[in-house]
Design an enzyme around this catalytic site. Structure first.
Site: not given
Length: 279
Positions: A33, A184
């Protein structure tokens, strides 16, 4: 960095800005990110990030309730990247009434691959991205290639709806062993984390075979799925497709050197991982 939850306050804060670069996220930020934030800064100023776990893109048996929410840690990371505004709306801010209007991608792009195994997912993505872009009104927005199909759908959506937003594609960020960074990944057990890089290794072998002249793509896909299954994975798909539209290439297109991508989704234990490699 300002942290804003109100749509009206966000619009007031950004009024007069015409070079805004936008990075939408669901939070639980990692280096992947943050690389998007850095790329955004190369294409616009100021940089605006959003954090919103969007219920609309989760299916009934998916992990909406347990999706990791780490807002305070995320704020610190974004501050270190000199993000100008973090838009962190609540569900009530984004959906003050039931969201009856949806943005539906065409089935030939949104109903295949991820769309086949996660029905409704891309309608949820397109709806929230359209709404976020309406709030932020950016000049550019950055999306990662790790979610390759999502990137293509959002780019096509902006073209079709004449949204004045340039979509910038960011390369996938990987750990040293090749595993694509994902929020995840934290669900993986220690043994699963050791096994997880086998997904990208499998895709690398597929890519090498295609580049080496193998033209029976169905056989390559089948062998790759079988290989993962033998190691305890539960593959949803491994598919070699045209980069342009995610349609399977014809024999003539293969011979002409059509740009391709191999995409995969597979469960390792309880964790579903996706990845892709361009060919």
């Amino acid at each position: 960095m300002k942290v804003i939850s109100s749509i009206q306050e966000l619009r007031d804060q950004l009024r007069g800005q015409n070079r805004t670069a936008f990075v939408p996220t669901m939070g639980n930020l990692h280096e992947g990110h943050l690389s998007l934030m850095r790329l955004a800064r190369q294409h616009g100023d100021p940089v605006v990030a959003s954090i919103f776990v969007n219920r609309l893109q989760f299916g009934p048996n998916e992990d909406f309730d347990k999706y990791p929410r780490t807002l305070q840690d995320d704020i610190e990371k974004l501050q270190n990247e000199n993000v100008y505004v973090l838009f962190a709306p609540t569900e009530r801010d984004m959906y003050p009434e039931p969201q009856e209007y949806r943005v539906l991608p065409p089935d030939d792009l949104g109903g295949i691959l991820e769309g086949e195994f996660r029905p409704g997912f891309f309608a949820g993505v397109c709806t929230v991205v359209t709404k976020l872009m309406s709030c932020v009104q950016p000049r550019v927005a950055v999306f990662g290639k790790k979610d390759y199909q999502q990137l293509m759908i959002v780019r096509r959506m902006c073209q079709q709806l004449a949204l004045p937003v340039e979509i910038i594609a960011a390369e996938t960020v990987r750990d040293e062993d090749g595993l694509a960074l994902s929020s995840r990944n934290r669900y993986l057990t220690a043994d699963e984390r050791t096994e997880a890089p086998e997904l990208v290794k499998t895709l690398q072998r597929v890519r090498e075979s295609v580049l080496g002249g193998e033209r029976d793509l169905g056989k390559l896909e089948q062998h790759a799925r079988a290989h993962l299954a033998e190691r305890g994975w539960a593959p949803d798909y491994i598919a070699i497709r045209r980069r342009a539209n995610l349609i399977a290439p014809s024999a003539a297109e293969l011979e002409a050197g059509e740009p391709l991508v191999v995409l995969a989704a597979a469960k390792l234990g309880a964790t579903r991982l996706i990845d892709n490699l361009e060919i």
